[in-house]
Scaffold this active site. Structure first.
Site, mmCIF file in Angstrom:
data_model
loop_
_atom_site.group_PDB
_atom_site.id
_atom_site.type_symbol
_atom_site.label_atom_id
_atom_site.label_comp_id
_atom_site.label_asym_id
_atom_site.label_seq_id
_atom_site.Cartn_x
_atom_site.Cartn_y
_atom_site.Cartn_z
ATOM 1 N N GLY A 1 -2.623 -30.879 -33.395
ATOM 2 C CA GLY A 1 -4.027 -30.500 -33.530
ATOM 3 C C GLY A 1 -4.450 -29.665 -32.347
ATOM 4 O O GLY A 1 -3.888 -29.768 -31.252
ATOM 5 N N ALA B 1 -7.968 -28.433 -30.246
ATOM 6 C CA ALA B 1 -9.402 -28.642 -30.051
ATOM 7 C C ALA B 1 -9.937 -27.600 -29.069
ATOM 8 O O ALA B 1 -9.220 -26.683 -28.663
ATOM 9 C CB ALA B 1 -9.658 -30.061 -29.537
ATOM 10 N N LEU C 1 -10.851 -27.857 -25.910
ATOM 11 C CA LEU C 1 -10.394 -27.925 -24.525
ATOM 12 C C LEU C 1 -8.896 -28.133 -24.391
ATOM 13 O O LEU C 1 -8.351 -27.945 -23.298
ATOM 14 C CB LEU C 1 -11.128 -29.061 -23.791
ATOM 15 N N ALA C 2 -8.222 -28.528 -25.454
ATOM 16 C CA ALA C 2 -6.804 -28.867 -25.329
ATOM 17 C C ALA C 2 -6.127 -28.792 -26.694
ATOM 18 O O ALA C 2 -6.778 -28.644 -27.726
ATOM 19 C CB ALA C 2 -6.655 -30.278 -24.756
ATOM 20 N N ASP D 1 -17.311 -39.049 -30.105
ATOM 21 C CA ASP D 1 -16.789 -37.899 -30.848
ATOM 22 C C ASP D 1 -15.981 -38.377 -32.057
ATOM 23 O O ASP D 1 -14.806 -38.045 -32.208
ATOM 24 C CB ASP D 1 -15.920 -37.037 -29.930
#
Length: 518
Positions: free
Chosen positions: A156, A158, A160-161, A309
């Site tokens: 996956g 996202a 930021l990472a 989240d």
């Protein structure tokens, strides 16, 4: 004069050295320079402003005509695409804020919201070589010295990472979360630029007071960028809920973790909203919804440590070898730490809503920062239900498509007041509103909005939270009323159980869902 010239040359020289060092450490990628990102952002914001001036505000419109509404929608879509293009090029913090915009369905035009939603599932990814460089810098060793294998395609990606599946030298299968390069170094400049962009958007949409979005992002971003903090959060929540055998939180491998690299246990499962996976594995959607509801009710009303989240990619479901259901909770970077007073006031607000007590709704809304008659709108935002349903009683009215349409149609009429609510409300409430919306989205996909256990479990947690705070206050004052408060709490819980059992049996087929909770 000479001193001034010397200082001027010194500032310019320091800037050049800083820019050169940034280029060197980031493989001479000009996108890593703050001035490049700032200039690109400024150009995009000016472009958006000129688009509105050129395409929409070049003449006076009758704002009630279909022609104006169609033209406005078209220009919104063009502007949203321009912003999305900027976000995808600059990445990092920009994607984070874009994802926030994609969740503000009750605050921004639908063209912006729908355009930004792609960032929740299709965030840009970095090549694996960039991630290897972060691992080398932070762990001071080569990836091949730690991992036997490292899958090139991410599990996956996202804002930021991104996360990759790998195998340690010990043979253990792990998930490796690596921060995107340049994110941390550019975060301060990016947030300043984003503040400028929001100010421009606020001029274009004067009714939308969204400065709180930037303020919250500025506050939360440093926390989310520290992966060691994420590891500590994971261990803390695993400890708090170890009583639930059905909850799994990945184990952290501290030896191979840093502020930008987090190595954790790899846990398989399907996304909580993957209905094909759920059907294929014969997983009961009501059991899933009940356990998620139970977990988040305890977080919000009892422990005050709330995973903030819970989008579908961060909650997995799976069947164990013993054929029982497990919930896997991922991504522990952002948690709300609620104060005892906030939990007390929020618990009492929910109890007043469930009891259809308008006077108490106003009182507890005021204690959370909401002024005057805005308490009614606040109650609708908290529950995700129209005011008519709130006043009839949430436990007595099933959620329907007609109700959803009513809510969406009325939203545009109260947008300025929603902005007022978000400006006034206790800052702790912002993450809770976001969490509530995400949980409601999951329930909508699972088609479990009408389960009675949601209100039953939440009501119990609210009562327990309220009485716990009252006992704490009495203990601090040396009062002897603590035993009496315990008796009253037991009586309130007994009445609740009887009421929801009766209500469920009459209206909602409650027994099946009740068995799954027990």
């Amino acid at each position: 004069m000479a001193l001034r010239r010397f200082l001027g040359y010194g500032v310019v020289g320091a800037g050049l050295v800083s820019a050169g060092w940034s280029l060197h450490t980031n493989d001479y990628d000009p996108n890593s320079l703050g001035i490049v990102r700032l200039s690109r952002s400024a150009a995009a914001v000016v472009d958006v402003a000129l688009t509105y001036k050129r395409e929409l505000y070049y003449r006076k419109w009758d704002k009630e005509t279909p022609e104006y509404k169609a033209e406005k929608s078209r220009v919104h879509k063009i502007a949203a695409e321009k912003l999305l293009q900027l976000i995808c090029i600059n990445k990092g913090v920009y994607i984070k804020v874009g994802q926030h915009i994609g969740a503000l369905e009750y605050l921004l035009p639908k063209e912006f919201v729908q355009t930004m939603k792609v960032l929740h599932s299709d965030a840009p990814q970095n090549p694996i070589e960039d991630l290897y460089k972060v691992i080398r810098q932070d762990l001071r060793c080569n990836p091949e010295d730690i991992f036997d294998s490292f899958e090139r395609e991410p599990l996956g990606t996202a804002s930021l990472a991104q996360v990759h599946k790998a195998r340690l030298k010990s043979g253990e299968v792990v998930a490796v979360k690596v921060q995107h390069p340049y994110v941390k170094g550019n975060s301060r400049v990016d947030m300043k630029t984003m503040e400028l962009a929001v100010n421009v958007l606020a001029r274009i949409f004067p009714d939308f007071k969204i400065h709180w979005l930037v303020e919250e992002s500025k506050k939360n971003l440093p926390i989310e960028l520290d992966f060691l903090n994420e590891g500590r959060n994971a261990e803390k929540v695993a400890k708090q809920f170890e009583k639930y055998s059905w909850l799994r939180v990945p184990k952290i491998y501290w030896k191979f973790s840093s502020s930008r690299v987090l190595v954790m246990e790899y846990l398989e499962g399907g996304h909580v909203t993957d209905l094909d996976y759920i059907r294929r594995n014969k997983i009961d959607t009501f059991a899933v919804a009940n356990r998620i509801g139970q977990l988040y009710s305890e977080m919000i009303f009892r422990t005050g440590f709330v995973h903030s989240d819970p989008h579908p990619g961060n909650i997995l479901v799976r069947r164990t070898p013993k054929d029982s259901l497990e919930i896997v909770l991922l991504d522990h970077g952002l948690y709300a730490n609620l104060t005892d007073k906030f939990r007390y006031d929020y618990s009492n607000l929910w109890l007043s809503i469930l009891n259809v007590d308008r006077k108490a709704m106003r009182l507890h809304s005021e204690q959370l920062g909401i002024k005057g008659d805005l308490y009614g709108l606040f109650a609708c935002m908290v529950t995700g239900r129209p005011w008519e349903t709130v006043m009839q009683g949430l436990t007595k009215v099933k959620y329907s498509k007609e109700e959803k349409n009513t809510l969406q149609n009325n939203t545009s009429l109260v947008l300025p007041h929603i902005s007022d609510v978000l400006e006034q409300v206790d800052r702790q409430m912002l993450l809770i509103l976001k969490t509530n919306d995400l949980i409601r989205g999951i329930e909508s996909t699972l088609r479990t909005q009408n389960r009675m256990t949601a209100f039953w479990v939440m009501s119990k947690c609210c009562v327990q939270s309220s009485y716990a705070e009252q006992r704490a206050q009495q203990a601090a004052s040396g009062s002897s009323r603590i035993l009496w408060l315990r008796v009253r709490e037991r009586w309130e819980l007994f009445k609740l159980n009887c009421y929801y059992l009766y209500l469920g049996l009459i209206n909602f087929g409650f027994l099946k869902a009740l068995k799954q909770v027990i």
